[in-house]
Design a protein around this motif. Sequence first.
Motif, PDB file in Angstrom:
ATOM      1  N   ASP A   1       0.810  -1.215   0.000  1.00  0.00           N
ATOM      2  CA  ASP A   1       0.000   0.000   0.000  1.00  0.00           C
ATOM      3  C   ASP A   1       0.847   1.270   0.000  1.00  0.00           C
ATOM      4  O   ASP A   1       0.334   2.357   0.219  1.00  0.00           O
ATOM      5  N   LYS A   2       2.131   1.143  -0.236  1.00  0.00           N
ATOM      6  CA  LYS A   2       3.048   2.281  -0.256  1.00  0.00           C
ATOM      7  C   LYS A   2       3.609   2.475  -1.660  1.00  0.00           C
ATOM      8  O   LYS A   2       3.558   1.582  -2.493  1.00  0.00           O
ATOM      9  N   ILE A   3       4.161   3.644  -1.883  1.00  0.00           N
ATOM     10  CA  ILE A   3       4.917   3.909  -3.104  1.00  0.00           C
ATOM     11  C   ILE A   3       6.364   3.592  -2.763  1.00  0.00           C
ATOM     12  O   ILE A   3       6.997   4.296  -1.983  1.00  0.00           O
ATOM     13  N   LEU A   4       6.866   2.486  -3.299  1.00  0.00           N
ATOM     14  CA  LEU A   4       8.209   2.021  -2.964  1.00  0.00           C
ATOM     15  C   LEU A   4       9.233   2.666  -3.893  1.00  0.00           C
ATOM     16  O   LEU A   4       9.099   2.599  -5.114  1.00  0.00           O
ATOM     17  N   VAL A   5      10.245   3.273  -3.292  1.00  0.00           N
ATOM     18  CA  VAL A   5      11.343   3.879  -4.039  1.00  0.00           C
ATOM     19  C   VAL A   5      12.599   3.081  -3.708  1.00  0.00           C
ATOM     20  O   VAL A   5      13.136   3.171  -2.616  1.00  0.00           O
ATOM     21  N   ILE A   6      13.025   2.267  -4.660  1.00  0.00           N
ATOM     22  CA  ILE A   6      14.199   1.423  -4.483  1.00  0.00           C
ATOM     23  C   ILE A   6      15.438   2.272  -4.733  1.00  0.00           C
ATOM     24  O   ILE A   6      15.484   3.033  -5.689  1.00  0.00           O
ATOM     25  N   TYR A   7      16.442   2.134  -3.857  1.00  0.00           N
ATOM     26  CA  TYR A   7      17.691   2.834  -4.145  1.00  0.00           C
ATOM     27  C   TYR A   7      18.900   2.013  -3.739  1.00  0.00           C
ATOM     28  O   TYR A   7      18.848   1.170  -2.864  1.00  0.00           O
ATOM     29  N   ASP A   8      19.980   2.287  -4.458  1.00  0.00           N
ATOM     30  CA  ASP A   8      21.270   1.661  -4.218  1.00  0.00           C
ATOM     31  C   ASP A   8      22.337   2.749  -4.275  1.00  0.00           C
ATOM     32  O   ASP A   8      22.045   3.904  -3.969  1.00  0.00           O
ATOM     33  N   ILE A   9      23.527   2.411  -4.701  1.00  0.00           N
ATOM     34  CA  ILE A   9      24.597   3.403  -4.718  1.00  0.00           C
ATOM     35  C   ILE A   9      24.450   4.361  -5.901  1.00  0.00           C
ATOM     36  O   ILE A   9      24.433   5.579  -5.734  1.00  0.00           O
ATOM     37  N   ARG A  10      24.348   3.815  -7.121  1.00  0.00           N
ATOM     38  CA  ARG A  10      24.307   4.637  -8.325  1.00  0.00           C
ATOM     39  C   ARG A  10      23.162   4.256  -9.267  1.00  0.00           C
ATOM     40  O   ARG A  10      23.235   4.533 -10.458  1.00  0.00           O
ATOM     41  N   ALA A  11      22.154   3.579  -8.774  1.00  0.00           N
ATOM     42  CA  ALA A  11      20.997   3.152  -9.581  1.00  0.00           C
ATOM     43  C   ALA A  11      21.379   2.126 -10.632  1.00  0.00           C
ATOM     44  O   ALA A  11      20.800   2.087 -11.708  1.00  0.00           O
ATOM     45  N   LYS A  12      22.331   1.272 -10.324  1.00  0.00           N
ATOM     46  CA  LYS A  12      22.723   0.206 -11.247  1.00  0.00           C
ATOM     47  C   LYS A  12      21.980  -1.097 -10.943  1.00  0.00           C
ATOM     48  O   LYS A  12      21.726  -1.880 -11.837  1.00  0.00           O
ATOM     49  N   GLN A  13      21.640  -1.341  -9.678  1.00  0.00           N
ATOM     50  CA  GLN A  13      20.974  -2.581  -9.286  1.00  0.00           C
ATOM     51  C   GLN A  13      19.472  -2.413  -9.080  1.00  0.00           C
ATOM     52  O   GLN A  13      18.728  -3.379  -9.143  1.00  0.00           O
ATOM     53  N   ALA A  14      19.040  -1.199  -8.834  1.00  0.00           N
ATOM     54  CA  ALA A  14      17.622  -0.957  -8.549  1.00  0.00           C
ATOM     55  C   ALA A  14      16.689  -1.430  -9.663  1.00  0.00           C
ATOM     56  O   ALA A  14      15.649  -2.025  -9.374  1.00  0.00           O
ATOM     57  N   PRO A  15      17.009  -1.206 -10.945  1.00  0.00           N
ATOM     58  CA  PRO A  15      16.104  -1.719 -11.988  1.00  0.00           C
ATOM     59  C   PRO A  15      15.924  -3.241 -11.936  1.00  0.00           C
ATOM     60  O   PRO A  15      14.821  -3.742 -12.144  1.00  0.00           O
ATOM     61  N   ALA A  16      16.991  -3.977 -11.633  1.00  0.00           N
ATOM     62  CA  ALA A  16      16.863  -5.435 -11.521  1.00  0.00           C
ATOM     63  C   ALA A  16      15.965  -5.806 -10.348  1.00  0.00           C
ATOM     64  O   ALA A  16      15.166  -6.739 -10.433  1.00  0.00           O
ATOM     65  N   ALA A  17      16.085  -5.083  -9.249  1.00  0.00           N
ATOM     66  CA  ALA A  17      15.225  -5.340  -8.091  1.00  0.00           C
ATOM     67  C   ALA A  17      13.761  -5.093  -8.441  1.00  0.00           C
ATOM     68  O   ALA A  17      12.878  -5.872  -8.067  1.00  0.00           O
ATOM     69  N   ILE A  18      13.496  -4.043  -9.191  1.00  0.00           N
ATOM     70  CA  ILE A  18      12.125  -3.745  -9.598  1.00  0.00           C
ATOM     71  C   ILE A  18      11.588  -4.840 -10.508  1.00  0.00           C
ATOM     72  O   ILE A  18      10.459  -5.290 -10.346  1.00  0.00           O
ATOM     73  N   ARG A  19      12.395  -5.281 -11.467  1.00  0.00           N
ATOM     74  CA  ARG A  19      11.945  -6.369 -12.352  1.00  0.00           C
ATOM     75  C   ARG A  19      11.586  -7.610 -11.539  1.00  0.00           C
ATOM     76  O   ARG A  19      10.590  -8.282 -11.802  1.00  0.00           O
ATOM     77  N   PHE A  20      12.413  -7.921 -10.557  1.00  0.00           N
ATOM     78  CA  PHE A  20      12.148  -9.079  -9.700  1.00  0.00           C
ATOM     79  C   PHE A  20      10.816  -8.889  -8.964  1.00  0.00           C
ATOM     80  O   PHE A  20       9.980  -9.789  -8.943  1.00  0.00           O
TER      81      PHE A  20
END
Length: 151
Positions: free
Chosen positions: A101-120
Amino acid sequence: MAAGQAVDMGYHNIYWYQEGLAGWKKGHNLLESLNFRYAHRKLPEPIESQTLFKQLSSNPRYLLVDIRDTKSRQKEGLIAGPTEVLPLYRLHTDYEQLPDDKILVIYDIRAKQAPAAIRFLLEKKYYFTNLTYLKGGINAWKNEGLPVKAF
């Protein structure tokens, strides 16, 4: 090649198994399968640091999800705001602890891994519909002079 890419992404202590997967199988070593495919949905547009900063102060539905390892969090700190710490290496086992029920904002060091986490996450839970990631990761956030807190 993958080891070189990992170094480029900021990882340290990278090792590679010279014989590769074929050598691993030949040695009768165990293999594990997570049995998933990445979602083929379009990734959401990343959110800019300044935009996120404004949203965090005005919208209680935003939740930061820090997928970095402990060493990185200790070195760089956390983005000041409501944060769920879920390292990327635990995402496949602990993703269900994330609220839907939240707007999740994934973050890492330089946004290199966050897209993979979102796909998962898109593949694993159909109700993760409010996902984005921080453009440039915590490095961009800090370069903008935005607040961080100690881990």
